[in-house]
Design an enzyme around this catalytic site. Structure first.
Site, short mmCIF file in Angstrom:
data_model
loop_
_atom_site.label_atom_id
_atom_site.label_comp_id
_atom_site.label_asym_id
_atom_site.label_seq_id
_atom_site.Cartn_x
_atom_site.Cartn_y
_atom_site.Cartn_z
N ARG A 177 83.88 26.78 49.48
CA ARG A 177 82.76 27.72 49.87
C ARG A 177 82.54 27.32 51.39
NH1 ARG A 177 77.23 28.94 46.71
NH2 ARG A 177 78.99 29.39 45.43
N LYS B 185 84.31 20.46 43.52
CA LYS B 185 84.06 21.61 44.58
C LYS B 185 83.98 21.09 46.17
CE LYS B 185 82.61 25.78 44.05
NZ LYS B 185 82.98 26.75 42.90
N SER C 223 91.16 36.46 41.95
CA SER C 223 90.30 35.92 40.29
C SER C 223 88.90 36.43 40.39
CB SER C 223 90.11 34.41 40.97
OG SER C 223 89.21 34.42 41.98
N LEU D 107 76.66 42.97 45.26
CA LEU D 107 77.79 44.06 44.78
C LEU D 107 78.77 43.52 45.80
CD1 LEU D 107 75.68 47.32 45.36
CD2 LEU D 107 76.43 46.19 43.31
N GLY E 3 80.45 41.39 41.79
CA GLY E 3 79.31 42.27 41.36
C GLY E 3 79.69 43.84 41.38
N TYR E 4 80.23 44.28 42.36
CA TYR E 4 80.91 45.49 42.54
C TYR E 4 81.85 45.85 41.34
CZ TYR E 4 83.64 49.60 44.00
OH TYR E 4 84.24 50.77 44.20
N ASP F 237 71.55 44.78 47.37
CA ASP F 237 72.42 43.82 48.16
C ASP F 237 71.94 43.74 49.57
OD1 ASP F 237 74.74 42.73 49.77
OD2 ASP F 237 75.69 43.11 47.63
N ASN G 103 76.42 31.43 40.55
CA ASN G 103 76.50 30.15 40.27
C ASN G 103 75.07 29.57 40.10
OD1 ASN G 103 79.34 29.22 39.30
ND2 ASN G 103 79.99 29.70 41.69
#
Length: 356
Positions: free
Chosen positions: A44, A80, A146, A181, A185-186, A203, A262
């Site tokens: 991230r 992570k 993914s 989104l 989300g979209y 959003d 998450n």
């Protein structure tokens, strides 16, 4: 912040701080648990406010990856990586090559790929320096986007929750409040609309809303703050974490929470219990959003889209088992899922005591 105290609190094995001054890389890799196999988790990139915020984020995210791997039974543990920087301004190919060199130095204890603020193309550069990269584009030997299996897993979680609430997976006529989104989300919102659901969306990025409105003109738009209190059947958080807390949970007007973000619960035990007390069914996020993890873990076995789809579809059955376990043991669903994972990891650790 006492780093060893925080590692003990979350159960971490290893935390590595990385810096490469010429490329501007400032990064932390956290390896939570390798009982089931090498740690796996995305990278991230965010403009963190402080080192403490950055460290807390990577600790929470990597712990969540252990539970995500455990709940869907892949042979990996949780890890992570986070990078401190603005992904729109600070990112360079050389930065990700530097990251790849550091990852390579771990000798296969940790595999990484895309997450918020990073994209598959970024890891094409990292992969020049190490084989321990997953989620690169198909043309570079990866398994593709993914977010596709992640969105499928969210839909499977929604279908399982509908079955639990209404004894039917028919989503037509139901109302879903989708928060965020972006990549996942979209796709979730469009899929729900295709199944006849009503959408209320929000959003912070106007371009994301405009794109959704082009695909689903009848969707209703709410402000980022108002989305918490719209009347709906399910609240679908697909943005950042910690959005279920003391302030937001009392505002919810839904029957269930099922989304891809998450670490949705600011405090897993406290806020899981608050949702339970309010009669709001909570689908543990690390199970619902595990489709992407399933895909990148599958790359380590050799890319097989049919196998990925089959394992992602199974999120439906796993979530129903979590709901049943929570009822049987009178637990919040968040803690029920944790217990299932912890029992599985204890069994795997015991299996590995058998000499081969």
């Amino acid at each position: 912040m006492g780093i060893f105290d925080e590692m003990r609190k979350y159960g971490h094995e290893q935390v590595i701080f990385l810096q490469h001054r010429r490329t501007g890389l400032k990064s932390i890799i956290a390896i939570h648990d390798t009982t089931a196999g090498p740690a796996l988790g995305g990278c991230r990139m965010r403009p963190y406010e402080s080192e403490e915020e950055m460290l807390l984020d990577v600790l929470r995210l990597s712990r969540g990856m252990t539970y995500k791997c455990g709940i869907v039974d892949v042979d990996n543990g949780g890890g992570k990586c986070v990078i401190w920087g603005n992904p729109h301004k600070d990112k360079t190919a050389e930065m990700f090559r530097a990251l790849g060199r550091f990852v390579d130095g771990l000798g296969g204890r940790f595999y990484t790929g895309t997450d918020v603020g990073t994209y598959p193309q970024d890891f094409v550069h990292a992969k020049r320096e190490t084989p321990y990269i997953v989620g690169v584009p198909v043309e570079y030997g990866g398994s593709g986007d993914s977010s596709v299996p992640t969105a499928l897993g969210v839909i499977q979680g929604i279908r399982a929750t509908a079955m639990k609430l209404w004894n039917s997976t028919d989503l037509s006529g139901k109302t879903f409040a989708v928060q965020g989104l972006g990549k996942v989300g979209y796709k979730v919102a469009v899929s729900l609309a295709e199944q006849g659901a009503h959408l209320i969306v929000s959003d912070v990025v106007m371009e994301n809303i405009e794109r959704l409105q082009q695909a689903v003109p009848e969707a209703t738009v709410a402000t980022p703050d108002a989305i918490f209190e719209v009347h709906c059947d399910m609240f679908v958080p697909c943005a950042l974490g910690a959005i279920l807390n003391d302030q937001t949970i009392p505002r919810l007007r839904c029957k269930a929470v099922v989304g891809s973000a998450n670490n949705q619960l600011l405090d897993e035990e406290k806020h899981g219990a608050m949702l339970q007390q309010r009669g709001i069914l909570y689908a543990p996020d690390y199970l619902v959003n595990a489709g992407g993890l399933i895909q990148v873990a599958d790359e380590l076995l050799g890319v097989n889209p049919d196998r990925v789809t089959a394992k992602t579809m199974a999120i439906y059955d796993i979530l129903l088992r979590v709901y049943d376990y929570a009822e049987q043991h009178q637990l919040p669903t968040s803690l029920a899922a944790n217990r299932i994972v912890e029992e599985r990891l204890a069994t795997v650790a015991d299996l590995k005591s058998i000499c081969s």
